[in-house]
Design a protein around this motif. Sequence first.
Motif, mmCIF file in Angstrom:
data_model
loop_
_atom_site.group_PDB
_atom_site.id
_atom_site.type_symbol
_atom_site.label_atom_id
_atom_site.label_comp_id
_atom_site.label_asym_id
_atom_site.label_seq_id
_atom_site.Cartn_x
_atom_site.Cartn_y
_atom_site.Cartn_z
ATOM 1 N N ALA A 27 -16.107 -5.192 -30.224
ATOM 2 C CA ALA A 27 -15.025 -3.482 -29.565
ATOM 3 C C ALA A 27 -15.499 -2.431 -28.903
ATOM 4 C CB ALA A 27 -14.102 -3.046 -30.860
ATOM 5 N N VAL A 28 -17.041 -1.776 -30.755
ATOM 6 C CA VAL A 28 -17.602 -1.282 -29.850
ATOM 7 C C VAL A 28 -18.713 -1.501 -28.968
ATOM 8 C CG1 VAL A 28 -19.710 0.302 -30.954
ATOM 9 C CG2 VAL A 28 -18.135 -0.403 -32.026
ATOM 10 N N ALA A 29 -19.026 -2.775 -28.726
ATOM 11 C CA ALA A 29 -19.650 -2.907 -27.033
ATOM 12 C C ALA A 29 -19.046 -3.049 -26.189
ATOM 13 C CB ALA A 29 -20.934 -4.539 -27.684
ATOM 14 N N ARG A 30 -17.957 -3.416 -26.154
ATOM 15 C CA ARG A 30 -17.232 -3.304 -25.150
ATOM 16 C C ARG A 30 -16.849 -1.461 -24.553
ATOM 17 N NH1 ARG A 30 -11.676 -7.065 -24.359
ATOM 18 N NH2 ARG A 30 -13.161 -8.199 -24.176
ATOM 19 N N LEU A 31 -16.709 -1.030 -25.298
ATOM 20 C CA LEU A 31 -16.174 0.987 -25.025
ATOM 21 C C LEU A 31 -17.883 0.866 -24.657
ATOM 22 C CD1 LEU A 31 -14.411 1.312 -28.184
ATOM 23 C CD2 LEU A 31 -13.349 1.511 -25.416
ATOM 24 N N ALA A 32 -18.480 0.891 -25.324
ATOM 25 C CA ALA A 32 -19.925 0.905 -24.576
ATOM 26 C C ALA A 32 -20.414 0.620 -22.940
ATOM 27 C CB ALA A 32 -20.731 0.951 -25.840
ATOM 28 N N ALA A 33 -19.597 -1.001 -22.707
ATOM 29 C CA ALA A 33 -20.104 -1.015 -21.451
ATOM 30 C C ALA A 33 -19.078 -0.720 -20.843
ATOM 31 C CB ALA A 33 -19.787 -2.757 -22.083
ATOM 32 N N GLY A 118 -24.737 11.782 -28.753
ATOM 33 C CA GLY A 118 -24.831 9.844 -29.135
ATOM 34 C C GLY A 118 -24.145 9.169 -28.377
ATOM 35 N N GLY A 119 -24.442 9.526 -26.618
ATOM 36 C CA GLY A 119 -24.770 8.302 -25.917
ATOM 37 C C GLY A 119 -22.770 7.893 -26.025
ATOM 38 N N CYS A 120 -23.003 6.614 -24.653
ATOM 39 C CA CYS A 120 -21.476 5.898 -24.719
ATOM 40 C C CYS A 120 -21.599 5.463 -25.672
ATOM 41 C CB CYS A 120 -22.568 4.682 -24.059
ATOM 42 S SG CYS A 120 -21.608 5.573 -22.106
ATOM 43 N N ALA A 121 -22.865 4.798 -26.371
ATOM 44 C CA ALA A 121 -22.940 4.050 -27.907
ATOM 45 C C ALA A 121 -22.478 4.672 -29.138
ATOM 46 C CB ALA A 121 -24.165 3.792 -28.781
ATOM 47 N N GLY A 122 -22.538 5.743 -28.955
ATOM 48 C CA GLY A 122 -21.967 6.391 -30.342
ATOM 49 C C GLY A 122 -20.325 7.185 -30.214
ATOM 50 N N ARG A 123 -20.470 7.556 -28.593
ATOM 51 C CA ARG A 123 -19.291 7.642 -28.446
ATOM 52 C C ARG A 123 -17.645 6.671 -29.289
ATOM 53 N NH1 ARG A 123 -21.664 10.984 -24.184
ATOM 54 N NH2 ARG A 123 -20.942 9.084 -22.955
ATOM 55 N N ALA A 124 -18.524 5.621 -28.925
ATOM 56 C CA ALA A 124 -17.787 4.339 -28.666
ATOM 57 C C ALA A 124 -17.671 3.973 -29.820
ATOM 58 C CB ALA A 124 -18.385 2.734 -27.911
ATOM 59 N N ARG A 125 -18.926 3.991 -30.367
ATOM 60 C CA ARG A 125 -18.789 3.562 -32.470
ATOM 61 C C ARG A 125 -17.624 4.356 -33.129
ATOM 62 N NH1 ARG A 125 -21.384 0.815 -35.376
ATOM 63 N NH2 ARG A 125 -20.899 1.886 -37.104
ATOM 64 N N SER A 126 -17.746 5.856 -32.415
ATOM 65 C CA SER A 126 -16.439 7.219 -33.080
ATOM 66 C C SER A 126 -15.455 6.807 -32.342
ATOM 67 C CB SER A 126 -17.240 8.660 -32.405
ATOM 68 O OG SER A 126 -17.859 8.996 -32.516
ATOM 69 N N GLN A 127 -14.858 6.364 -31.415
ATOM 70 C CA GLN A 127 -13.884 5.257 -30.561
ATOM 71 C C GLN A 127 -13.395 4.252 -31.639
ATOM 72 O OE1 GLN A 127 -14.812 5.570 -26.621
ATOM 73 N NE2 GLN A 127 -12.749 5.275 -26.418
ATOM 74 N N ILE A 128 -14.056 3.873 -32.761
ATOM 75 C CA ILE A 128 -13.542 2.546 -33.983
ATOM 76 C C ILE A 128 -14.053 3.409 -34.771
ATOM 77 C CG2 ILE A 128 -13.797 0.341 -34.561
ATOM 78 C CD1 ILE A 128 -12.840 0.369 -31.331
ATOM 79 N N PHE A 129 -14.340 3.391 -35.605
ATOM 80 C CA PHE A 129 -14.682 4.009 -37.013
ATOM 81 C C PHE A 129 -14.840 5.555 -37.230
ATOM 82 C CE2 PHE A 129 -17.881 0.492 -35.742
ATOM 83 C CZ PHE A 129 -17.791 -0.267 -36.908
ATOM 84 N N GLY A 130 -14.176 6.483 -36.233
ATOM 85 C CA GLY A 130 -13.597 7.852 -36.428
ATOM 86 C C GLY A 130 -15.032 8.483 -36.146
ATOM 87 N N LYS A 243 -9.538 1.347 -43.983
ATOM 88 C CA LYS A 243 -9.906 -0.197 -42.675
ATOM 89 C C LYS A 243 -9.432 -0.841 -42.408
ATOM 90 C CE LYS A 243 -11.307 -5.444 -44.596
ATOM 91 N NZ LYS A 243 -9.878 -5.829 -44.624
ATOM 92 N N ASN A 244 -7.711 -0.911 -42.414
ATOM 93 C CA ASN A 244 -7.235 -1.070 -42.140
ATOM 94 C C ASN A 244 -6.474 -0.614 -40.158
ATOM 95 O OD1 ASN A 244 -6.471 -3.108 -43.919
ATOM 96 N ND2 ASN A 244 -4.515 -2.115 -44.545
ATOM 97 N N SER A 245 -7.428 0.965 -40.270
ATOM 98 C CA SER A 245 -7.533 1.237 -38.921
ATOM 99 C C SER A 245 -8.346 0.743 -37.852
ATOM 100 C CB SER A 245 -7.269 2.836 -39.343
ATOM 101 O OG SER A 245 -8.031 3.018 -39.778
ATOM 102 N N VAL A 246 -9.326 0.689 -38.870
ATOM 103 C CA VAL A 246 -10.608 0.613 -37.534
ATOM 104 C C VAL A 246 -10.202 -0.833 -37.478
ATOM 105 C CG1 VAL A 246 -12.789 -0.479 -38.215
ATOM 106 C CG2 VAL A 246 -12.352 1.477 -39.194
ATOM 107 N N ASP A 247 -9.426 -1.805 -37.865
ATOM 108 C CA ASP A 247 -9.299 -3.126 -37.446
ATOM 109 C C ASP A 247 -8.280 -3.213 -36.906
ATOM 110 O OD1 ASP A 247 -9.017 -6.026 -38.410
ATOM 111 O OD2 ASP A 247 -7.583 -5.581 -38.789
ATOM 112 N N ARG A 248 -7.357 -2.579 -37.081
ATOM 113 C CA ARG A 248 -6.092 -1.968 -35.354
ATOM 114 C C ARG A 248 -6.507 -1.468 -34.119
ATOM 115 N NH1 ARG A 248 -3.311 0.374 -38.889
ATOM 116 N NH2 ARG A 248 -3.490 2.349 -38.306
ATOM 117 N N ARG A 249 -7.579 -0.442 -34.501
ATOM 118 C CA ARG A 249 -8.552 -0.146 -33.151
ATOM 119 C C ARG A 249 -9.333 -1.064 -32.425
ATOM 120 N NH1 ARG A 249 -8.300 4.503 -36.678
ATOM 121 N NH2 ARG A 249 -10.888 4.333 -36.965
ATOM 122 N N SER A 250 -9.599 -1.797 -32.780
ATOM 123 C CA SER A 250 -11.140 -2.982 -32.535
ATOM 124 C C SER A 250 -9.811 -3.903 -32.622
ATOM 125 C CB SER A 250 -11.401 -3.099 -33.494
ATOM 126 O OG SER A 250 -12.621 -2.332 -34.155
#
Length: 255
Positions: A27-33, A118-130, A243-250
């Motif tokens: 999910a992080v990789a797709r958001l970053a792409a 954090g660039g696209c990678a950092g923003r993507a991680r924030s979207q998934i993990f907060g 954990k469940n919120s991360v899984d749901r967003r992914s």
Amino acid sequence: MRKKTDIVLPMDAYIESPKQAHINDSAVARLAADCMAGLGYEWPYEESPIDSSQAMNGGRYGVIDTSTARKWGYHPPESPDDSESGNAGDEAKQSSAEIEAYTGRSAKTGKTLKGGTGGCAGRARSQIFGKDGLKPTLQYLLSYHENSFVVAGRDAEVRRAMSDWSTCMKGFGHDYKDMWEVNNDPQWQSAKPTAEEKRIAEEDVTCKQRSEVLSTLLHIETSLQKSYIADHGKQFTEILKYKNSVDRRSRQVLS
């Protein structure tokens, strides 16, 4: 206990499994792409299939099944993709501008760019993990998933079972005080498992089954982890919610 998937512990429910890690990373990789595409860059993204064979606690108690011992000894089994790992060099080299857009760091110095996020990678991680991820205090509680193994090793029942294992190994002509001594024997540091290594690993598995050291370890660890969770009930409820919120967003990103 005869296979890796038999090792199930209470704290597993609160920790990212190999399957969940794959989903989250995808999910992080797709958001970053997608982020890179929005900036006009074509960033490689290919979702790999999930390897369902990875057990949550696969290597926790060393080699525990005869088939693995017979084929690999004490060497880690190779995954089907290991032999194909040399293809990375075929990918086109990314430009400095692309690297900086993706990482948020200077391609020359590696330092964070001014006003960087954090660039696209950092923003993507924030979207998934907060933005801040799981609180450090809660991350610390999860470390008991490993610590319980150490504590269990001091238990009288486990020590008796380990002594029985050692006696069994002596019957095969080997003088090891515990199963970690044979698992970490320096003579297994060869490129490939030897015939002797495979034979001893099989005998090790046989002794683990005869002594019931694995089931004893699992029993004690299970009891320790249940008590630990009960003692920190409020915090573990918070961990599970995160954990469940991360899984749901992914899963929403990948759906």
